[in-house]
Design a protein around this motif. Structure first.
Motif, PDB file in Angstrom:
ATOM      1  N   ASN A  31       0.821  -1.204   0.000  1.00  0.00           N
ATOM      2  CA  ASN A  31       0.000   0.000   0.000  1.00  0.00           C
ATOM      3  C   ASN A  31       0.862   1.264   0.000  1.00  0.00           C
ATOM      4  O   ASN A  31       2.094   1.193  -0.072  1.00  0.00           O
ATOM      5  CB  ASN A  31      -0.959  -0.005   1.196  1.00  0.00           C
ATOM      6  CG  ASN A  31      -0.233  -0.128   2.527  1.00  0.00           C
ATOM      7  OD1 ASN A  31       0.890   0.367   2.682  1.00  0.00           O
ATOM      8  ND2 ASN A  31      -0.851  -0.776   3.497  1.00  0.00           N
ATOM      9  N   TRP A  32       0.190   2.410   0.099  1.00  0.00           N
ATOM     10  CA  TRP A  32       0.906   3.686   0.099  1.00  0.00           C
ATOM     11  C   TRP A  32       1.969   3.760   1.185  1.00  0.00           C
ATOM     12  O   TRP A  32       3.073   4.257   0.947  1.00  0.00           O
ATOM     13  CB  TRP A  32      -0.097   4.821   0.317  1.00  0.00           C
ATOM     14  CG  TRP A  32      -0.867   5.238  -0.886  1.00  0.00           C
ATOM     15  CD1 TRP A  32      -0.847   4.673  -2.135  1.00  0.00           C
ATOM     16  CD2 TRP A  32      -1.769   6.341  -0.954  1.00  0.00           C
ATOM     17  NE1 TRP A  32      -1.686   5.356  -2.970  1.00  0.00           N
ATOM     18  CE2 TRP A  32      -2.275   6.381  -2.282  1.00  0.00           C
ATOM     19  CE3 TRP A  32      -2.211   7.293  -0.037  1.00  0.00           C
ATOM     20  CZ2 TRP A  32      -3.191   7.348  -2.700  1.00  0.00           C
ATOM     21  CZ3 TRP A  32      -3.124   8.253  -0.453  1.00  0.00           C
ATOM     22  CH2 TRP A  32      -3.608   8.282  -1.771  1.00  0.00           C
ATOM     23  N   ASP A  33       1.645   3.294   2.379  1.00  0.00           N
ATOM     24  CA  ASP A  33       2.608   3.362   3.486  1.00  0.00           C
ATOM     25  C   ASP A  33       3.850   2.552   3.168  1.00  0.00           C
ATOM     26  O   ASP A  33       4.977   2.982   3.466  1.00  0.00           O
ATOM     27  CB  ASP A  33       1.965   2.863   4.783  1.00  0.00           C
ATOM     28  CG  ASP A  33       0.920   3.829   5.336  1.00  0.00           C
ATOM     29  OD1 ASP A  33       0.951   5.019   4.963  1.00  0.00           O
ATOM     30  OD2 ASP A  33       0.072   3.389   6.130  1.00  0.00           O
ATOM     31  N   ASP A  34       3.673   1.371   2.567  1.00  0.00           N
ATOM     32  CA  ASP A  34       4.816   0.534   2.200  1.00  0.00           C
ATOM     33  C   ASP A  34       5.678   1.239   1.158  1.00  0.00           C
ATOM     34  O   ASP A  34       6.918   1.258   1.267  1.00  0.00           O
ATOM     35  CB  ASP A  34       4.331  -0.811   1.638  1.00  0.00           C
ATOM     36  CG  ASP A  34       3.498  -1.596   2.633  1.00  0.00           C
ATOM     37  OD1 ASP A  34       3.834  -1.580   3.830  1.00  0.00           O
ATOM     38  OD2 ASP A  34       2.517  -2.231   2.205  1.00  0.00           O
ATOM     39  N   LEU A  69       5.904   4.480   0.503  1.00  0.00           N
ATOM     40  CA  LEU A  69       6.552   5.641   1.104  1.00  0.00           C
ATOM     41  C   LEU A  69       7.727   5.222   1.980  1.00  0.00           C
ATOM     42  O   LEU A  69       8.818   5.819   1.929  1.00  0.00           O
ATOM     43  CB  LEU A  69       5.530   6.421   1.933  1.00  0.00           C
ATOM     44  CG  LEU A  69       5.971   7.774   2.494  1.00  0.00           C
ATOM     45  CD1 LEU A  69       6.222   8.771   1.368  1.00  0.00           C
ATOM     46  CD2 LEU A  69       4.906   8.321   3.449  1.00  0.00           C
ATOM     47  N   SER A  70       7.541   4.170   2.756  1.00  0.00           N
ATOM     48  CA  SER A  70       8.591   3.691   3.651  1.00  0.00           C
ATOM     49  C   SER A  70       9.825   3.219   2.879  1.00  0.00           C
ATOM     50  O   SER A  70      10.961   3.559   3.233  1.00  0.00           O
ATOM     51  CB  SER A  70       8.057   2.549   4.526  1.00  0.00           C
ATOM     52  OG  SER A  70       9.085   1.987   5.311  1.00  0.00           O
ATOM     53  N   TYR A 109      -0.348  12.903  -0.453  1.00  0.00           N
ATOM     54  CA  TYR A 109       0.570  11.760  -0.515  1.00  0.00           C
ATOM     55  C   TYR A 109       1.681  12.002  -1.548  1.00  0.00           C
ATOM     56  O   TYR A 109       2.863  11.763  -1.266  1.00  0.00           O
ATOM     57  CB  TYR A 109      -0.207  10.497  -0.870  1.00  0.00           C
ATOM     58  CG  TYR A 109       0.658   9.260  -0.972  1.00  0.00           C
ATOM     59  CD1 TYR A 109       1.257   8.710   0.157  1.00  0.00           C
ATOM     60  CD2 TYR A 109       0.886   8.650  -2.201  1.00  0.00           C
ATOM     61  CE1 TYR A 109       2.060   7.579   0.068  1.00  0.00           C
ATOM     62  CE2 TYR A 109       1.681   7.524  -2.302  1.00  0.00           C
ATOM     63  CZ  TYR A 109       2.265   6.991  -1.166  1.00  0.00           C
ATOM     64  OH  TYR A 109       3.052   5.872  -1.254  1.00  0.00           O
ATOM     65  N   GLU A 168       4.165  14.372  -0.202  1.00  0.00           N
ATOM     66  CA  GLU A 168       5.041  13.723   0.779  1.00  0.00           C
ATOM     67  C   GLU A 168       6.128  12.910   0.088  1.00  0.00           C
ATOM     68  O   GLU A 168       7.296  12.908   0.518  1.00  0.00           O
ATOM     69  CB  GLU A 168       4.195  12.824   1.697  1.00  0.00           C
ATOM     70  CG  GLU A 168       4.897  12.418   2.975  1.00  0.00           C
ATOM     71  CD  GLU A 168       3.960  11.753   3.966  1.00  0.00           C
ATOM     72  OE1 GLU A 168       4.409  11.427   5.073  1.00  0.00           O
ATOM     73  OE2 GLU A 168       2.764  11.539   3.624  1.00  0.00           O
ATOM     74  N   PRO A 227      -5.532   4.268   0.785  1.00  0.00           N
ATOM     75  CA  PRO A 227      -6.388   3.903   1.919  1.00  0.00           C
ATOM     76  C   PRO A 227      -7.861   3.768   1.554  1.00  0.00           C
ATOM     77  O   PRO A 227      -8.601   3.038   2.221  1.00  0.00           O
ATOM     78  CB  PRO A 227      -6.175   5.055   2.910  1.00  0.00           C
ATOM     79  CG  PRO A 227      -5.653   6.196   2.093  1.00  0.00           C
ATOM     80  CD  PRO A 227      -4.860   5.566   0.990  1.00  0.00           C
TER      81      PRO A 227
END
Length: 448
Positions: free
Chosen positions: A190-193, A195-196, A253, A256, A313
Motif C-alpha cells: 500500500n501507500w505506506d509501504d 513511502l517507507s 501523498y 510527501e 487507503p
C-alpha cells in the motif's frame, strides 16, 4: 488488400464534421456510395486504420497483424476482399475519417480515434452493436477483460469492440532492494509501504554530500488518485470530482513523496542507470524497451520485476487502462459481414495472440493474455539478467483497471487539471480551495 494513400494537414475547423455537420447530412439522407456486386466480382469490405502504434512507441511493421487477419478472413469468406488505405499517420487519421464520413464513404469497419467514441455514437455514424451481439451464439462478452469491453459502451449500448489495451505496472529494481536488504513488495502492498521503502533507499551512496539514489521516478497524481478509489469524471463526461476528499488525500501523498527527493528532479536516465527503486511503466513502453534494438542495453545492469501499483487507503491497486476500439459504420450495406470481420480482429484468438508478438499492446481476450505460451514469449524477449513479467499480474491489473475517459473534452480538461494541480503541489495555490475551484472550472468546461 491495401491501397497507398496520403493526406495533407488542414485547419482544425475542417475537422468539425464529426459534430453538427454530420448530423445534418444524416438527417438529409445523404446516400452512401454502395457498390453493387456484379456477376463474377468480389464483394469488397473497406477497413479504416492508421499507420504506426496507437501507443506512440516504435512499431516495425504495423500492417502485419492486419494483413494476416485479412488473409484468414478472406480464406473463410470466398468472394470477399478486404481493402484499406495505407500510409495514414495516427495524427492525420481523425481528419481522414472525417472527410470520408462527409463523402458518405467511411469504411465499413474502422479504428476509432481517441476521445471520439461519444461523438461518433451520438451522431449515429457508428452502429449500435447490441442486436449483433445478442444474436451471435459464437460471441461472448465474458471473454474480454471487462474494463476493456466496457470502454466501447455508452448508456448500456455497445458501440465498439476493444482491439488492444495498455495498462501500467510498477517496475521494481530488485537489485537495489536486495542491496538495501528490503523484500520485494507483495500483492497487497500500500501507500505506506511505498513511502517507507522510498525513504529507506533515498540516500547519498558515494558520501559526497549529494543524494544519488532514489525511491521512485514517474509516479503521478493520477496514479495516486486512481489507487485511492477515485474516478476523475462521471461516466458520461459531464461532471468532474477533483474536489473529492480522496483527491486531496492523493495530492498530500504525492507531495510527501516529492519531499523525500529534497528538490532533486529524478529522471528516466537515473532509473536506467539502476539508481531508482520504482518506476510506473506502461506495458507498451516495456515492450518497446525490451526487444533489440530498442532496448539498447537498458536494464542490463540490474535485475527487475513488476508488481501491481500500491493501494491507497480508500481504494485498491487500480491503474488507468487505455484501449484502442473498432466500430462499424451505421451506413454499411454489409452489416453481418462487417461484424464477422471485426470479430476476426477483436475476438479471434489468432489475431489477439499475434498482437503480443507484433505489437506493443496487450490482447483484450483474457484466455490469450494469461496463456502459458505468451508468458514464454515474454521470457524469450528478456535476455540476460533483466527480469520477467508475470502475465497473472497483468491479468489482475486488467481486472482492476480504470478506463481512460473517452469523451471529447477529456484532453482539454486534463490540461487544465495538470496546470492547476502542478501549482497546488508547488504550494502556489491552496489544496482544499484550489481543488474546489478546479472542479468548478472543469465542470464549466464540460458543459460547453
Amino acid at each position: 488488400m491495401k491501397k497507398e494513400g496520403k493526406i495533407g494537414r488542414k485547419p482544425f475547423a475542417a475537422r468539425l464534421v464529426l459534430g453538427a455537420a454530420v448530423s445534418v447530412l444524416l438527417l438529409l439522407g445523404v446516400a452512401i456510395n454502395c457498390r453493387t456486386k456484379q456477376a463474377g466480382e468480389d464483394q469488397v469490405l473497406r477497413f479504416g486504420m492508421f499507420a504506426g502504434s496507437y501507443w506512440d512507441v516504435p512499431n516495425g511493421n504495423c500492417y502485419q497483424i492486419i494483413d494476416d487477419a485479412i488473409m484468414r478472413f478472406e480464406a473463410a469468406h470466398p468472394g470477399v476482399k478486404v481493402e484499406y488505405v495505407s500510409g495514414i499517420l495516427k495524427e492525420d487519421y481523425s481528419e481522414w475519417l472525417s472527410e470520408q464520413v462527409l463523402l458518405g464513404k467511411e469504411p465499413d469497419v474502422f479504428m476509432i480515434p481517441a476521445g471520439e467514441l461519444d461523438m461518433l455514437a451520438s451522431s449515429r455514424i457508428i452502429k449500435n452493436l447490441n442486436s449483433l451481439i445478442e444474436r451471435d451464439k459464437n460471441f461472448s462478452k465474458e471473454s474480454y477483460y471487462q474494463a476493456a469491453y466496457h470502454y466501447g459502451n455508452i448508456k448500456q449500448k455497445q458501440f465498439a469492440l476493444p482491439y488492444e489495451s495498455v495498462t501500467t505496472l510498477m517496475f521494481v529494481n530488485k537489485t537495489l532492494l536486495q542491496k538495501e536488504g528490503i523484500a520485494m513488495p507483495g500483492s497487497g502492498w500500500n501507500w505506506d509501504d511505498f513511502l517507507s521503502i522510498c525513504r529507506q533507499v533515498t540516500k547519498d551512496i558515494d558520501h559526497n554530500g549529494i543524494t544519488d539514489q532514489f525511491g521512485y521516478y514517474g509516479y503521478s497524481w493520477q496514479d495516486a488518485a486512481y489507487s485511492n478509489g477515485l474516478s476523475l469524471f462521471s461516466e458520461d463526461g459531464t461532471t468532474s470530482f477533483f474536489g473529492d476528499e480522496r483527491m486531496e488525500a492523493a495530492l498530500k501523498y504525492v507531495k510527501e513523496l516529492e519531499e523525500i527527493n529534497q528538490g532533486y528532479t529524478v529522471t528516466s536516465k537515473d532509473f536506467d542507470k539502476g539508481k531508482v527503486a520504482f518506476r510506473p511503466l506502461a506495458f507498451s513502453e516495456y515492450r518497446t524497451y525490451k526487444p533489440y534494438p530498442w532496448r539498447i542495453k537498458k536494464y542490463s545492469d540490474f535485475e527487475w520485476d513488476c508488481v501491481k501499483m500500491p493501494s491507497g487507503p480508500a481504494g485498491g491497486s487500480r491503474t488507468e487502462l487505455n484501449t484502442l476500439l473498432m466500430g462499424i459504420s451505421s451506413r454499411t450495406g454489409q452489416g453481418d459481414l462487417a461484424w464477422e470481420f471485426m470479430k476476426t480482429l477483436c475476438y479471434e484468438e489468432d489475431t489477439q495472440r499475434e498482437l503480443l508478438e507484433q505489437s506493443q499492446g496487450m490482447p483484450v481476450i483474457r484466455k490469450v493474455t494469461e496463456s502459458p505460451q505468451l508468458q514464454a514469449l515474454l521470457n524469450n524477449d528478456t535476455p540476460g539478467r533483466s527480469g520477467t513479467v508475470d502475465m497473472n499480474i497483468i491479468g489482475q491489473v486488467m481486472d482492476e483497471a480504470v478506463e481512460t475517459p473517452n469523451f471529447r473534452l477529456y484532453p482539454a480538461a486534463m490540461v487544465m487539471a495538470d496546470g492547476e494541480i502542478s501549482r497546488i503541489l508547488k504550494g502556489e495555490a491552496s489544496m482544499d480551495s484550489g481543488l474546489l475551484k478546479l472542479q468548478r472550472e472543469i465542470n464549466g468546461l464540460l458543459k460547453q
